[in-house]
Design a protein around this motif. Structure first.
Motif, PDB file in Angstrom:
ATOM      1  N   GLU A   1      -4.432  -4.146   2.831  1.00 40.62           N
ATOM      2  CA  GLU A   1      -4.051  -3.283   3.952  1.00 40.62           C
ATOM      3  C   GLU A   1      -3.591  -4.110   5.147  1.00 40.62           C
ATOM      4  O   GLU A   1      -2.654  -3.725   5.853  1.00 40.62           O
ATOM      5  CB  GLU A   1      -5.239  -2.394   4.331  1.00 40.62           C
ATOM      6  CG  GLU A   1      -5.559  -1.341   3.273  1.00 40.62           C
ATOM      7  CD  GLU A   1      -6.859  -0.610   3.542  1.00 40.62           C
ATOM      8  OE1 GLU A   1      -7.499  -0.901   4.586  1.00 40.62           O
ATOM      9  OE2 GLU A   1      -7.248   0.235   2.716  1.00 40.62           O
TER      10      GLU A   1
ATOM     11  N   CYS B   1       0.835  -1.201   0.000  1.00 35.20           N
ATOM     12  CA  CYS B   1       0.000   0.000   0.000  1.00 35.20           C
ATOM     13  C   CYS B   1       0.870   1.251   0.000  1.00 35.20           C
ATOM     14  O   CYS B   1       1.975   1.246   0.543  1.00 35.20           O
ATOM     15  CB  CYS B   1      -0.919   0.016   1.219  1.00 35.20           C
ATOM     16  SG  CYS B   1      -2.144  -1.310   1.250  1.00 35.20           S
TER      17      CYS B   1
ATOM     18  N   THR C   1      -3.118  -0.083  -8.606  1.00 34.70           N
ATOM     19  CA  THR C   1      -2.843  -1.161  -7.649  1.00 34.70           C
ATOM     20  C   THR C   1      -2.321  -2.451  -8.280  1.00 34.70           C
ATOM     21  O   THR C   1      -1.278  -2.961  -7.850  1.00 34.70           O
ATOM     22  CB  THR C   1      -4.088  -1.454  -6.791  1.00 34.70           C
ATOM     23  OG1 THR C   1      -4.470  -0.261  -6.106  1.00 34.70           O
ATOM     24  CG2 THR C   1      -3.787  -2.540  -5.766  1.00 34.70           C
TER      25      THR C   1
END
Length: 204
Positions: free
Chosen positions: A155, A17, A65
């Motif tokens: 996360e 992240c 991402t």
């Protein structure tokens, strides 16, 4: 071949992240310093400083991402993760449902009236496509929910990554857990793109 580290180029920690606000700030600052219009202002520039094209590429990869995860896995394992040709078993139901939906969409799109079609033809097509459009929007909502689920997993994985990053010893287990997440995300994003593209094609 030397593997570029886009995290290093933009001054970001090497982890799954990223802080998007920091990415944006670092990108804008570095982009301004290497802009071609300022070349004459940098008589003693660092020969290792990246050029504008490389800075833009780093920003593009790290802000997306799946591309970021692919880059991270490449840095950690020495090779890019392969593209799965077979849909994972846990995504089988999605694959079948989306495949059937895409087939219906393609069939309807073939009947889309041309630019010189009458207003009546357009109205009839809109009525015909309304029900399938609702199905597509419902599926897109499901896909977005799955991507949200993957984001939460990412996360959680990121927290473990940060704990041991200081020792520069990312465990193989963390990389192994990241790989299936990357593949799932790639499939869902691909399906989302295919469905969104078909919706656009149905517009009259």
């Amino acid at each position: 071949m030397i593997q570029l580290n886009y995290y290093k180029i933009l001054g970001l920690p090497v982890q799954p992240c990223i802080d998007e606000s920091v990415l944006k700030a670092n990108y804008l600052k570095l982009s301004a310093s290497v802009h071609p219009d300022r070349e004459g202002e940098r008589p003693h520039e660092d020969p290792e400083q990246p050029d504008a094209a490389l800075v833009n590429e780093a920003q593009r990869i790290l802000s997306h991402t799946p591309s970021r995860l692919k880059h991270l896995l490449t840095l950690q394992t020495g090779s890019a993760p392969g593209n799965l040709r077979q849909v994972p078993d846990e995504l089988g139901d999605f694959f079948m449902e989306i495949g059937a939906l895409l087939h219906k969409l393609d069939t309807i799109i073939k009947d889309k009236p041309g630019e010189d079609a009458s207003e009546l033809s357009r109205i009839l097509f809109l009525k015909k496509s309304m029900s399938i459009r609702q199905l597509v929007e419902s599926m897109l909502k499901k896909i977005n929910q799955q991507i949200d689920r993957l984001q939460l997993q990412l996360e959680s994985l990121n927290e473990g990554w940060k704990l041991i990053e200081a020792d520069h010893t990312i465990s193989p287990e963390l990389s192994e857990n990241l790989t299936p997440l990357y593949h799932e995300w790639t499939f869902f994003e691909r399906w989302r793109g295919q469905l969104s593209e078909r919706l656009l094609e149905m517009t009259v």
